[in-house]
Design an enzyme around this catalytic site. Structure first.
Site, mmCIF file in Angstrom:
data_model
loop_
_atom_site.group_PDB
_atom_site.id
_atom_site.type_symbol
_atom_site.label_atom_id
_atom_site.label_comp_id
_atom_site.label_asym_id
_atom_site.label_seq_id
_atom_site.Cartn_x
_atom_site.Cartn_y
_atom_site.Cartn_z
ATOM 1 N N ARG A 54 0.853 -1.193 0.000
ATOM 2 C CA ARG A 54 0.000 0.000 0.000
ATOM 3 C C ARG A 54 0.878 1.228 0.000
ATOM 4 O O ARG A 54 2.079 1.148 0.124
ATOM 5 C CB ARG A 54 -0.978 -0.033 1.190
ATOM 6 C CG ARG A 54 -0.371 -0.626 2.409
ATOM 7 C CD ARG A 54 -0.184 0.182 3.634
ATOM 8 N NE ARG A 54 -0.268 1.578 3.521
ATOM 9 C CZ ARG A 54 0.786 2.379 3.627
ATOM 10 N NH1 ARG A 54 2.019 1.899 3.776
ATOM 11 N NH2 ARG A 54 0.651 3.674 3.565
ATOM 12 N N GLY A 55 0.198 2.388 -0.134
ATOM 13 C CA GLY A 55 0.953 3.625 -0.306
ATOM 14 C C GLY A 55 1.104 3.841 -1.800
ATOM 15 O O GLY A 55 1.505 2.910 -2.533
ATOM 16 N N ARG A 113 -7.693 -0.507 -6.807
ATOM 17 C CA ARG A 113 -7.921 0.655 -5.925
ATOM 18 C C ARG A 113 -8.069 1.900 -6.814
ATOM 19 O O ARG A 113 -7.281 2.089 -7.737
ATOM 20 C CB ARG A 113 -6.761 0.843 -4.930
ATOM 21 C CG ARG A 113 -6.647 -0.295 -3.917
ATOM 22 C CD ARG A 113 -5.734 0.063 -2.760
ATOM 23 N NE ARG A 113 -6.371 0.929 -1.799
ATOM 24 C CZ ARG A 113 -5.726 1.530 -0.785
ATOM 25 N NH1 ARG A 113 -4.419 1.357 -0.648
ATOM 26 N NH2 ARG A 113 -6.365 2.302 0.069
ATOM 27 N N GLN A 223 -2.456 2.843 9.916
ATOM 28 C CA GLN A 223 -1.150 2.878 9.227
ATOM 29 C C GLN A 223 -0.122 3.695 10.011
ATOM 30 O O GLN A 223 1.072 3.408 9.948
ATOM 31 C CB GLN A 223 -1.294 3.486 7.819
ATOM 32 C CG GLN A 223 -2.012 2.610 6.816
ATOM 33 C CD GLN A 223 -3.490 2.924 6.742
ATOM 34 O OE1 GLN A 223 -4.083 3.364 7.734
ATOM 35 N NE2 GLN A 223 -4.100 2.695 5.607
ATOM 36 N N ASP A 264 -2.164 10.776 -2.454
ATOM 37 C CA ASP A 264 -2.528 9.729 -3.417
ATOM 38 C C ASP A 264 -2.838 10.298 -4.788
ATOM 39 O O ASP A 264 -2.697 9.618 -5.798
ATOM 40 C CB ASP A 264 -3.709 8.920 -2.883
ATOM 41 C CG ASP A 264 -3.246 8.079 -1.710
ATOM 42 O OD1 ASP A 264 -3.172 8.622 -0.593
ATOM 43 O OD2 ASP A 264 -2.892 6.907 -1.934
ATOM 44 N N LYS A 275 -4.854 10.053 2.838
ATOM 45 C CA LYS A 275 -5.573 9.228 3.808
ATOM 46 C C LYS A 275 -6.612 10.027 4.581
ATOM 47 O O LYS A 275 -6.362 11.161 4.989
ATOM 48 C CB LYS A 275 -4.542 8.607 4.762
ATOM 49 C CG LYS A 275 -5.072 7.728 5.844
ATOM 50 C CD LYS A 275 -5.986 6.632 5.356
ATOM 51 C CE LYS A 275 -5.384 5.766 4.261
ATOM 52 N NZ LYS A 275 -6.391 4.939 3.558
HETATM 53 O O1 MRU Z 1 -4.715 3.281 2.080
HETATM 54 P P1 MRU Z 1 -3.216 3.482 2.018
HETATM 55 O O2 MRU Z 1 -2.517 2.940 3.211
HETATM 56 O O3 MRU Z 1 -2.638 2.988 0.718
HETATM 57 O O4 MRU Z 1 -3.054 5.059 2.041
HETATM 58 C C1 MRU Z 1 -1.770 5.592 1.960
HETATM 59 C C2 MRU Z 1 -1.717 7.069 2.020
HETATM 60 O O5 MRU Z 1 -2.718 7.744 2.131
HETATM 61 C C3 MRU Z 1 -0.358 7.683 1.829
HETATM 62 O O6 MRU Z 1 -0.245 8.863 2.554
HETATM 63 C C4 MRU Z 1 -0.132 7.982 0.333
HETATM 64 O O7 MRU Z 1 -0.429 6.858 -0.444
HETATM 65 C C5 MRU Z 1 1.247 8.437 0.064
HETATM 66 S S1 MRU Z 1 2.440 7.171 0.275
HETATM 67 C C6 MRU Z 1 3.959 7.870 -0.060
#
Ligand code: MRU
Length: 379
Positions: A54-55, A113, A223, A264, A275
């Site tokens: 993830r991320g 996603r 997270q 994202d 997030k």
């Molecule tokens: O749902 P996730 O854990 O994939 O969400 C991640 C985030 O919101 C991060 O802040 C974003 O993807 C940037 S990661 C460098």
């Protein structure tokens, strides 16, 4: 006993001999470090959807390496009745077949996603690499496979340099001893190395800045608690964990000099999806005059969108809110649950967007264009 630090593991990597993508299963952290190998389209899709990987940047890398291993797994030997032996004469028919299969797999992985644009960016980049091989007489499919492998590995390698550059720019915005707050995990576990929001923190740590990092727990999937607190503490950084609803107290007490968050998808006007809960942090930061920085590789900036209202926001399973992290369910049965995974921070609340090509500031409609002009120049 294995004493390896979590930062010594690769978040996502290719295992060429096994034609597999290996990831750390992030759903098990911090209790257990388990590496898993993804080999099929379903395994890659599930790993992304279930947040095992993830991320935004790590999702992009997993998709790029993933689509490569899927393509590489197609045998061009004529045995399946669809392909022919991999010879130059058979190349046009085999190439068409490969493109059709690629398209199917790309569409499938892209459905895992919706919010992080890096997923689509990486898959489109892989497709562009494939399309370069159209009408190339005298070639064979194994050359195309090699080119796709190189492209996927380049996407992975570039992420390291991009994050480091974001770290250097970010570090110019803070000073030794500062308190820094971050939300969710935009750390090494969300990238290949350094992270985005954590990159200034890691580089500052290497240079003796002695930051005090405050890490939002990040309900509902934790997270911040499970990943950011874990990776920063593993690096020996001074980190304090707090619940999301404690942000105002911490800022009012003057403990925070800067907020760094990841994102994202950034729209062309500077609105930034990250997030869920990020926009609340931005509002509180504005109230207490704390600068709020969004760390965004250019692969996360979607110039095709006019504003954040066009960013698709993922809705996730209600169980994540009611019971997933509790020993027993903590909400009434059948209660209605609202569980968006991301929110959009209005551009006016963002002090700066830190990219690998510099820091964009309002008005973002202009400054983001300048960032992309710099990127084009650098190529
Ligand atoms: O749902 P996730 O854990 O994939 O969400 C991640 C985030 O919101 C991060 O802040 C974003 O993807 C940037 S990661 C460098």
């Amino acid at each position: 006993m294995n004493n390896k630090n979590i930062l010594d593991y690769e978040t996502v990597e290719l295992l060429p001999e096994e034609n597999a993508v290996q990831i750390i299963d992030q759903t098990l952290l911090p209790g257990k470090t388990e590496l898993i190998k993804l080999r099929t389209a379903k395994e890659i899709w599930d790993a992304i959807y279930l947040l095992k990987v993830r991320g935004a940047p790590a999702i992009g890398v997993a998709a790029a390496l993933g689509i490569y291993i899927l393509v590489n797994g197609i045998a061009f030997d004529g045995k399946d009745g669809q392909t022919k032996a991999d010879t130059p004469e058979n190349y046009p028919a085999n190439y068409d077949y490969l493109c059709a299969r690629f398209k199917e797999m790309k569409d499938y992985l892209a459905s895992s996603r919706p919010t992080a644009v890096n997923l689509f960016w990486a898959l489109n980049r892989m497709e562009a690499a494939l399309l370069k091989w159209k009408d190339r007489e005298g070639t064979v499919i194994s050359d195309v496979k090699d080119a796709l492998c190189k492209e996927a590995q380049a996407i992975r390698e570039e992420d390291i340099a991009v994050c480091r550059s974001i770290g250097e720019y970010g570090l110019t915005l803070v000073k030794p001893g500062d308190g820094i707050l971050t939300h969710c995990n935009a750390g090494q576990l969300a990238t290949i190395k350094y992270g985005t929001a954590t990159a200034p923190i890691y580089l500052g740590h290497e240079r003796g800045y002695n930051f005090h990092v405050y890490c939002d727990e990040t309900r509902p999937l934790l997270q911040g608690a499970r990943l950011t607190a874990y990776e920063l503490a593993s690096a020996g950084i001074d980190v304090t964990l707090e619940c999301d609803n404690m942000v105002a107290s911490i800022m009012k007490e003057g403990r925070i000099q800067a907020v760094f968050v990841g994102c994202d998808r950034v729209a062309s006007n500077g609105d930034a999806a990250n997030k869920i809960g990020t926009s609340v942090v931005a509002m509180v930061a504005a109230r207490y005059h704390v600068p709020f920085y969004v760390c965004a590789p250019t692969s996360t900036i979607d110039m095709s969108l006019a504003s954040g209202s066009e960013i698709p926001i993922e809705q996730r399973n209600p169980d994540e809110v009611t019971q997933m992290w509790y020993e027993k369910r903590m909400a009434p049965e059948n209660i209605k649950v609202y569980n968006p995974a991301f929110d959009v921070t209005d551009a006016e609340l963002i002090t700066g967007i830190i990219t690998e090509y510099g820091i964009a500031r309002a008005p973002y409609a202009e400054s983001l264009k300048e960032i992309f002009a710099k990127k084009a120049e650098a190529k």
